[in-house]
Structures are given as structure tokens and as C-alpha cells.
Scaffold this active site. Structure first.
Site, PDB file in Angstrom:
ATOM      1  N   LYS A  80       0.803  -1.270   0.128  1.00 46.24           N
ATOM      2  CA  LYS A  80      -0.032  -0.042  -0.019  1.00 46.24           C
ATOM      3  C   LYS A  80       0.767   1.305   0.215  1.00 46.24           C
ATOM      4  CE  LYS A  80      -3.923   1.882   2.522  1.00 46.24           C
ATOM      5  NZ  LYS A  80      -4.917   1.729   3.396  1.00 46.24           N
ATOM      6  N   SER A 155      -9.971   2.006   2.562  1.00 45.85           N
ATOM      7  CA  SER A 155      -8.934   2.618   1.704  1.00 45.85           C
ATOM      8  C   SER A 155      -8.067   1.942   0.898  1.00 45.85           C
ATOM      9  CB  SER A 155      -8.071   3.630   2.564  1.00 45.85           C
ATOM     10  OG  SER A 155      -7.168   3.024   3.439  1.00 45.85           O
ATOM     11  N   SER A 179     -10.009  -0.295   6.758  1.00 42.03           N
ATOM     12  CA  SER A 179      -9.216  -0.146   5.498  1.00 42.03           C
ATOM     13  C   SER A 179      -8.543  -1.485   4.931  1.00 42.03           C
ATOM     14  CB  SER A 179      -8.520   0.979   5.274  1.00 42.03           C
ATOM     15  OG  SER A 179      -9.249   2.044   5.182  1.00 42.03           O
TER      16      SER A 179
HETATM   17  N1  GLN Z   1     -13.438   4.165   5.717  1.00 39.62           N
HETATM   18  C1  GLN Z   1     -12.554   4.503   7.112  1.00 39.62           C
HETATM   19  C2  GLN Z   1     -12.448   6.105   6.693  1.00 39.62           C
HETATM   20  O1  GLN Z   1     -12.812   6.571   5.873  1.00 39.62           O
HETATM   21  C3  GLN Z   1     -11.548   3.738   7.500  1.00 39.62           C
HETATM   22  C4  GLN Z   1     -10.361   4.133   6.726  1.00 39.62           C
HETATM   23  C5  GLN Z   1      -9.218   3.176   7.134  1.00 39.62           C
HETATM   24  O2  GLN Z   1      -9.246   2.312   7.597  1.00 39.62           O
HETATM   25  N2  GLN Z   1      -8.157   3.766   6.679  1.00 39.62           N
HETATM   26  O3  GLN Z   1     -12.051   6.628   7.472  1.00 39.62           O
END
Ligand code: GLN
Length: 497
Positions: A80, A155, A179
Site C-alpha cells: 500500500k 482505503s 481499510s
Molecule cells: N473508511 C474509513 C475512513 O474513511 C476507514 C479508513 C481506514 O481504515 N483507513 O476513515
């Protein structure tokens, strides 16, 4: 050799160690696959062809010299783009960091290299890991290999899509609110958020430091376990790193047995707002666990209802502080530096140009929640809710070994469907957020397709902090039973690209 891309990480490592294939052949097969399909999938922001082949050659040379190879030596991986990689572009999905080549490796990156893992490149993600669909990437969305018109989750959508598209057998994600697990669920892959503090955050570009956690993504539970052991462990460079032995997750994945375990079904996760096919596969998973010898009980965790609002105060608050470092002076983008403007003006112009709308929204929300006069009402209350959620978990784990729920309320939604509706987007993480707030461990494992749309459904397994091994015991048992029932792993059903 085309088949090499379908090997699991464990099979790949064994084939390399025994000399059946070379690490260079394995790397080349994956680079060819990326060349063939990534134009459509867009899982990668940067492919490091030279670096990958050099790392593979080093593994082959080590083997030729008779040196011992680690359990993942020569296995390709998609990283990532939120982990720093020395000399290799790292953007966190943001224009703010376009062109930045970090002068150092994240601890996760360093450990992967030391393990002989071949890093193929950096994967697409929502900008600064804020999102649930990868649509917030400044570099365009990623497609879900099951249906390219749908989101691969976020994400870490790029990492999950790379696995599902057979571009890599292993990937790394980060999970601040879901995410790793949510992209795993919607792509039919395995994703694990380890116990907070067990995988170093050094070199992980910060979003919300008390929640961020790196972790393994793979197509099988055993592969995730092998990767987990490669990256976890104490790191003096991270002040929140836990100094405790890493749970024996590989042994647990091989054990794959739930006999006598007590499994709690979270009452609050299910029902209204959940897609029927998701609930159907979830109920089948509960029955499957029962048939494998687990004892099933229902457990209420009433404070979980407030997890989402608490998260959307705490995460933006921390992000508003963390992202202050992007001031146009230290990294990446600089706009309007024409010799006449003040540093303050250049900072403002750069942030205006460099941050996308979701990042700006969160910085504003967080700044507001932390401002004097509002701190107690918002941030302070959210922290109290966080404590209540931790207590719900403590009570639950006094009674059961693991908790289970669907990973996500729905399967992968169409790209664009929720892009203008932040609340709808936030709901994708309803079931995953409590574990981030409490810091415990959780996994998503594929449990079939929803009958109404033929898209993957994930089962979430949650374990107490530092009991990550339980995730792997349960996840591997479910995976083995389902593979046997279907006669093949779930991903074989994915439409060919
Ligand atoms: N979807 C969640 C957010 O937008 C989690 C994001 C994540 O885990 N990085 O914050």
C-alpha cells in the site's frame, strides 16, 4: 509458467526453496500479469520492475550459495502506497506527495526486504487512507476484479484488487477504521487488522495515530499468517509498539480447528440496512461454525451503536493534527512560491491544490472538534464512548473466545454510487470500526457470494488484543470447510479478466 500467478504464497516459497522455479521467474510472471491487466484494474500507482527483479535475483543467489531462505523468500507482494519505500515514489494517494521519494524505509518495508519478499510496487488507495472505496485517490479509482464497474473497497482497494486479480499473492494494507477488512470482504480475499501496536507504524504515513494499524492481506488464511509473522514484532522506532511476543499465528492457521471454542454473535450487527445475501451467508457461517464444534452464543455490545460517530470525531481530530506537517516546506508539492508570497500564503495555496475534498472535510471537522469550547462536547465525548466500547469488548471476551459479524453491511457497490454522500460511504465501516477504537485484533475471511449479485461476502472474526492467533484458527477452519464444500477456493469463481 502462467500458472505461477495462481500459486499461494506458501506454495510459491516452497517451489523457490526446492528449486522448481526461480524467484526471478516468479517475479517476471507477476510483472507480466500486471502489464496484462492493470490498465483495467488500476491496482498499482507505481510498479517497481527493476527493484522487484533485483530483489528476486538476490533470493536466487542466496539459494545458489546454499544459504537458508525464510518462509516467504522470493514471494511477490503489493505494498500500500502509505508505507515509505526508500527511493521509490510514495504518495499516500495524494497530489500532496506526488513525486516524493522517501529517504528511508518504513519498518514494515524493511522487514519485508529482510524476509526476501519481492516488492512489486505501490498500490492505489484513498487519499491519506480516508475512504471506503478508493475513489478518493487523487490518481483515479481502482476496479473490483469481480466487476470492474464496482469499488474494491477502501482505503486499501489497490492492495485487495491486486490479490483478487492475481497480480500478487500477498499485499500489505493499513486499517484505521476497516481499510484492510472491508476491501478484503468485497474482493473475496483475506484481510487482518492485527492488535494495535503489534505492527510498527514507523514509516506509515499517519492518518489517525491511535487507530492506524498495518497488516497482512492475502488470498488464503495461511498466507496471511506467514505475512503477519514477517511484519509483526516490537520496534523501538514506534513509541506505541507493543513489546510482547508475536502470537503464533502460522501454527494457529495450520491448526484450523474450532472445537470447543466459544463464539459470540454480535447482536448489534445485522438486520435493517444489511443486504439480505450478506446476512444469508453470515447465518450459514454461524451454522458452519456450530457444525465444526464451536459453541455459539449471542452477545450484545450496546455501545457499538455509537462507534461510527465516535470514530468520525476521533479520526478527523487526529488527522487535522497529523496532516499539519504538509506545509509545502518539508515534502512534495509547493504551489505559488514565486518569490513574492509569504510562507503562509504558499502553504495555503499548496493545501488548496494538494488536498482532495474528503481530506479537507476531515481537517475542518477535526479542527472544529478540537477547538476550545467544543473539545469536551465532541472530542471528549467521543473518547468516553471509546472507553465504553472497550468495556463492551472486555465483557464479551470474559464469556467468549471470539466475536463474529458480517464484515460489511453490503457487497461491493458501483463506482460513483456513494461518492457524493459521505454518510453512506462511512456506513461501509459500521462493523469494523469498534475494533480500531478498542485496539483489538480482527480478520475478514471470504464466505461465499451474495445470491442477489454474485459478489463476495466477508465474515468478520474479532479476538482480544494479543490473541490474534484465534482469528487464524477460526478463519482457517471456515476457509477449509468452505473450500471442501465448494470443491475449490472462492476466488476461482471470479470472472477472468
Ligand atoms: N473508511 C474509513 C475512513 O474513511 C476507514 C479508513 C481506514 O481504515 N483507513 O476513515
Amino acid at each position: 509458467m502462467a500458472d505461477l500467478i495462481h500459486y499461494t504464497a506458501a506454495e510459491t516459497a516452497e517451489a523457490i526453496a526446492s528449486g522448481t522455479v526461480s524467484a526471478v521467474e516468479v517475479a517476471q510472471a507477476h510483472l507480466d500479469r500486471i502489464n496484462a491487466v492493470d490498465e483495467k484494474v488500476h491496482a498499482f500507482l507505481h510498479v517497481d520492475t527493476e527493484g522487484a527483479l533485483a530483489a528476486a535475483r538476490a533470493v536466487d543467489e542466496k539459494r545458489a550459495a546454499g544459504e537458508e531462505l525464510g518462509p516467504l523468500a522470493g514471494v511477490p507482494l503489493a505494498l500500500k502506497d502509505v508505507f515509505t519505500t526508500r527511493g521509490v515514489p510514495t504518495t499516500a494517494g495524494s497530489k500532496m506527495l506526488e513525486g516524493w521519494r522517501p529517504p528511508y524505509d518504513a519498518t514494515v518495508t524493511r522487514r519485508l526486504k529482510e524476509a526476501g519478499v519481492v516488492i512489486l510496487g505501490k498500490t492505489n488507495m484513498d487519499e491519506f487512507a480516508m475512504g471506503s472505496s478508493t475513489e478518493n485517490s487523487a490518481y483515479g479509482p481502482t476496479g473490483n476484479p469481480w466487476d470492474l464497474s464496482r469499488i474494491p473497497g477502501g482505503s486499501g482497494g489497490g492492495s485487495a484488487a491486486a490479490l483478487a486479480a492475481y497480480e500478487a499473492p500477498l499485499a500489505i494494507g493499513t486499517d484505521t477504521g476497516g481499510s484492510i477488512r472491508q476491501p478484503g470482504a468485497v474482493t473475496g480475499t483475506v484481510g487482518v487488522k492485527p492488535t494495535y501496536g503489534s505492527v510498527s507504524r514507523y514509516g506509515l504515513i499517519a492518518f489517525s495515530s491511535s487507530l492506524d494499524q498495518g497488516g497482512p492481506c492475502a488470498r488464503t488464511v495461511l498466507d496471511a499468517a506467514l505475512l503477519h509473522e514477517a511484519i509483526a514484532g516490537h520496534d523501538p522506532m514506534d513509541s506505541t509498539s507493543i513489546n510482547a511476543p508475536v502470537p503464533q499465528v502460522v501454527a494457529a492457521a495450520r491448526q484450523a480447528d474450532v472445537k470447543g471454542m466459544r463464539v459470540g454473535v454480535v447482536t448489534e450487527f445485522g438486520g435493517e440496512g444489511y443486504q439480505p445475501g450478506v446476512m444469508q451467508r453470515f447465518h450459514e457461517s454461524v451454522e458452519l461454525l456450530r457444525s465444526l464444534g464451536a459453541e455459539i452464543v449471542e452477545i450484545s455490545c450496546p455501545s457499538f451503536t455509537y462507534a461510527l460517530p465516535a470514530y468520525y470525531l476521533i479520526a478527523p481530530s487526529e488527522c487535522s493534527s497529523n496532516l499539519a506537517r504538509f506545509d509545502a516546506m518539508r515534502y512534495g508539492l509547493r504551489v505559488g512560491d514565486d518569490g513574492n508570497r509569504s510562507a503562509e500564503e504558499v502553504t495555503a495555496l499548496t493545501r488548496e491544490a494538494g488536498f482532495g475534498p474528503e481530506v479537507k472535510r476531515r481537517i475542518m471537522l477535526g479542527t472544529y472538534a478540537l477547538s476550545s469550547g467544543y473539545y469536551d462536547a465532541y472530542y471528549g465525548s467521543a473518547q468516553k464512548v471509546r472507553t465504553l466500547i472497550t468495556r463492551d469488548f472486555d465483557r464479551a471476551f470474559a464469556d467468549v473466545d471470539v466475536l463474529i459479524s458480517p464484515t460489511t453491511p453490503t457487497t461491493a457497490f458501483p463506482i460513483g454510487e456513494r461518492a457524493d454522500d459521505p454518510m453512506a460511504m462511512y456506513l461501509a465501516d459500521l462493523c469494523t470500526i469498534p475494533s480500531n477504537l478498542a485496539g483489538n485484533a480482527a480478520m475478514s475471511v471470504p464466505v461465499g457470494l451474495a445470491p442477489e449479485d454474485n459478489l463476495p461476502v466477508g465474515l468478520q472474526i474479532i479476538a482480544p488484543a494479543l490473541a490474534d492467533d484465534r482469528l487464524y484458527r477460526v478463519g482457517a477452519a471456515v476457509e477449509a470447510a468452505l473450500n471442501e464444500k465448494w470443491g475449490h477456493p472462492l476466488l476461482e469463481e471470479a470472472p477472468a479478466l
